[in-house]
Design a protein around this motif. Structure first.
Motif, short mmCIF file in Angstrom:
data_model
loop_
_atom_site.label_atom_id
_atom_site.label_comp_id
_atom_site.label_asym_id
_atom_site.label_seq_id
_atom_site.Cartn_x
_atom_site.Cartn_y
_atom_site.Cartn_z
N ASP A 176 -6.39 -6.99 -3.87
CA ASP A 176 -5.09 -7.20 -3.22
C ASP A 176 -4.12 -6.11 -3.64
OD1 ASP A 176 -2.23 -8.98 -3.63
OD2 ASP A 176 -3.24 -9.01 -1.68
N GLU A 177 -3.53 -5.42 -2.67
CA GLU A 177 -2.65 -4.29 -2.95
C GLU A 177 -1.36 -4.74 -3.64
OE1 GLU A 177 -3.09 -0.58 -1.62
OE2 GLU A 177 -4.89 -1.51 -2.38
N SER A 191 0.83 -1.21 0.00
CA SER A 191 0.00 0.00 0.00
C SER A 191 0.86 1.26 0.00
CB SER A 191 -0.92 0.02 1.21
OG SER A 191 -1.82 -1.06 1.16
N ARG A 206 -9.39 -0.48 -8.25
CA ARG A 206 -9.00 -1.68 -7.50
C ARG A 206 -9.08 -1.45 -6.00
NH1 ARG A 206 -6.96 -6.01 -9.93
NH2 ARG A 206 -5.67 -6.51 -8.13
N ARG A 207 -8.74 -0.24 -5.57
CA ARG A 207 -8.84 0.06 -4.14
C ARG A 207 -10.30 0.12 -3.70
NH1 ARG A 207 -3.97 4.18 -2.40
NH2 ARG A 207 -2.46 2.51 -2.11
N GLN A 208 -11.17 0.62 -4.54
CA GLN A 208 -12.60 0.66 -4.20
C GLN A 208 -13.16 -0.75 -4.08
OE1 GLN A 208 -14.47 3.12 -7.13
NE2 GLN A 208 -13.86 5.02 -6.13
N ARG A 209 -12.67 -1.67 -4.91
CA ARG A 209 -13.11 -3.07 -4.86
C ARG A 209 -12.39 -3.85 -3.78
NH1 ARG A 209 -12.18 -4.07 -10.93
NH2 ARG A 209 -10.35 -4.95 -9.98
N LYS A 210 -11.43 -3.20 -3.10
CA LYS A 210 -10.63 -3.83 -2.05
C LYS A 210 -9.82 -5.01 -2.60
CE LYS A 210 -13.13 -2.09 1.80
NZ LYS A 210 -12.78 -0.73 1.60
#
Length: 108
Positions: A89-90, A40, A83-87
């Motif tokens: 994998d970072e 992250s 991708r962050r909104q969908r959570k």
């Protein structure tokens, strides 16, 4: 003595069964591997760097190339945001962004 021969023959199988049972009681993955805080932080650094690469005003000479590069960078920024909104994998996101950054045109 026949018991000793049977025991020696089956010892590898018995040890394999015992190891499988011991592993079944363990968690599926190491909790340290589930920690994506490092990924992250790296994504945040990459995003900040990409934001500084977007030219606010493109020169008239290279306007088309500049706009194309800006569009690609904006697409990368949007990809990370989605991708962050969908959570997602970072670490996977970081790997994807890394691959896509290599397709960007070089700096003039």
């Amino acid at each position: 003595m026949p018991f000793a021969r049977i025991f020696r023959r089956w010892l590898p199988v018995l040890s394999l069964i015992a190891a499988a049972q011991a592993m079944a009681g363990q968690p599926a993955s190491d909790p340290a591997l589930a920690d994506t805080s490092g990924c992250s932080m790296l994504i945040d650094i990459v995003l900040e760097s990409l934001r500084t690469e977007i030219d606010p005003a493109c020169a008239a000479l290279d306007k088309d190339a500049c706009e194309a590069k800006n569009g690609q960078i904006r697409a990368l920024l949007d990809l990370v945001e989605q991708r962050r909104q969908r959570k997602a994998d970072e670490c996977d996101t970081l790997a994807r962004v890394n691959r896509l950054i290599s397709t960007l045109p070089p700096k003039p």
